[in-house]
Design a protein around this motif. Structure first.
Motif, PDB file in Angstrom:
ATOM      1  N   SER A   7     -53.356  28.590 -57.366  1.00 56.16           N
ATOM      2  CA  SER A   7     -52.669  29.532 -56.477  1.00 56.16           C
ATOM      3  C   SER A   7     -51.248  29.066 -56.192  1.00 56.16           C
ATOM      4  O   SER A   7     -50.328  29.887 -56.090  1.00 56.16           O
ATOM      5  CB  SER A   7     -53.463  29.705 -55.178  1.00 56.16           C
ATOM      6  N   THR A 133     -55.200  35.162 -53.426  1.00 54.92           N
ATOM      7  CA  THR A 133     -55.409  33.787 -53.885  1.00 54.92           C
ATOM      8  C   THR A 133     -55.152  32.747 -52.809  1.00 54.92           C
ATOM      9  O   THR A 133     -55.483  31.580 -52.996  1.00 54.92           O
ATOM     10  CB  THR A 133     -54.504  33.493 -55.090  1.00 54.92           C
ATOM     11  N   ALA A 170     -59.538  30.649 -54.921  1.00 51.55           N
ATOM     12  CA  ALA A 170     -58.877  30.891 -56.208  1.00 51.55           C
ATOM     13  C   ALA A 170     -58.698  29.630 -57.042  1.00 51.55           C
ATOM     14  O   ALA A 170     -58.452  29.714 -58.240  1.00 51.55           O
ATOM     15  CB  ALA A 170     -57.514  31.546 -55.971  1.00 51.55           C
ATOM     16  N   ASP A 171     -58.821  28.461 -56.424  1.00 50.89           N
ATOM     17  CA  ASP A 171     -58.639  27.213 -57.170  1.00 50.89           C
ATOM     18  C   ASP A 171     -59.952  26.586 -57.607  1.00 50.89           C
ATOM     19  O   ASP A 171     -60.014  25.929 -58.652  1.00 50.89           O
ATOM     20  CB  ASP A 171     -57.860  26.201 -56.318  1.00 50.89           C
ATOM     21  N   LYS A 192     -56.710  32.796 -62.675  1.00 50.48           N
ATOM     22  CA  LYS A 192     -56.652  31.643 -61.787  1.00 50.48           C
ATOM     23  C   LYS A 192     -57.899  30.793 -62.044  1.00 50.48           C
ATOM     24  O   LYS A 192     -58.918  31.288 -62.524  1.00 50.48           O
ATOM     25  CB  LYS A 192     -56.590  32.099 -60.324  1.00 50.48           C
TER      26      LYS A 192
END
Length: 225
Positions: A7, A133, A170-171, A192
């Motif tokens: 992100s 994100t 998102a990570d 992502k």
């Protein structure tokens, strides 16, 4: 396919593009909203043939701004649109606030709160543009209850997530308390990491990456932490 981004990397690319003067935040938001509508019609061609009913769930940041663009574009095609905002319209970021005002010139804005029943009566399409994100905290209250009420698998509606399903990190692909299960996730420039990791594959459904004109700024991306 381009390598997935964190992100932070995606934010850096967007900020570099806007800072260069090559594109504005509003233009990126318009391209993102258009990309979502294109992806929806590509995924479900029947929805493009005649007007239907959609519920657009918008959040307090720029992901919500993308949602307002989607609402406006579908309304202009004759769709029956209900837009719900989680948060205060006066506190939206500038670009999202502009697109909120553009939507309000076309239709009402409903609060997404404990008393809201956005999915009654059942729509044909639900657009999840609540959190993108940047979400790092677990969903609580209204959003947690709404996410937990959504079925995985066949439902009365198609659910499309803008960038990433709300509640999904998102990570890491971790679920932050609860998450919205999407049939289709439309993300921008590149996938992502969270789309592919953890619960991402289960919750994102089909993932479509839309080009919004950021390729020349890819080198700005910071290194992995």
């Amino acid at each position: 396919m381009a390598e997935p981004l964190t992100s932070a990397q995606m934010r850096a690319i967007e900020q570099a593009a806007i800072g260069s003067g090559a594109v504005t935040g509003l233009e990126l938001m318009e391209r993102a909203g258009r990309g979502v509508v294109e992806a929806v019609f590509q995924q479900w061609p029947g929805l493009a043939q005649t007007p239907h009913r959609a519920v657009i769930l918008c959040g307090p940041g720029n992901n919500g701004g993308d949602g307002f663009v989607v609402a406006r574009m579908l309304k202009q095609r004759g769709w029956d649109i209900a837009v719900f905002l989680y948060g205060d319209a006066e506190k939206l970021p500038a670009d999202a606030k502009t697109n909120c005002a553009r939507w309000r010139a076309l239709g009402p804005l409903h609060p997404l709160d404990a008393g809201a029943k956005p999915l009654s009566p059942a729509p044909d399409l639900v657009v999840d543009a609540i959190f993108g994100t940047g979400l790092t905290r677990p969903l609580q209250g209204t959003l947690q209850k709404l996410a937990q009420s959504l079925p995985e698998g066949p439902a009365a509606w198609h659910l499309v997530a803008v960038d990433i399903p709300t509640g999904l990190n998102a990570d890491t692909g971790a679920v932050l308390g609860a998450a919205f299960p999407a049939e289709l996730t439309v993300t921008f420039h590149s996938e992502k990491h969270g789309h592919r990791l953890g619960e991402g594959p289960r919750l994102c459904g089909r993932i479509v990456v839309k080009d919004i004109g950021l390729s020349s700024f890819q080198k700005i991306s910071p290194p992995e932490a």
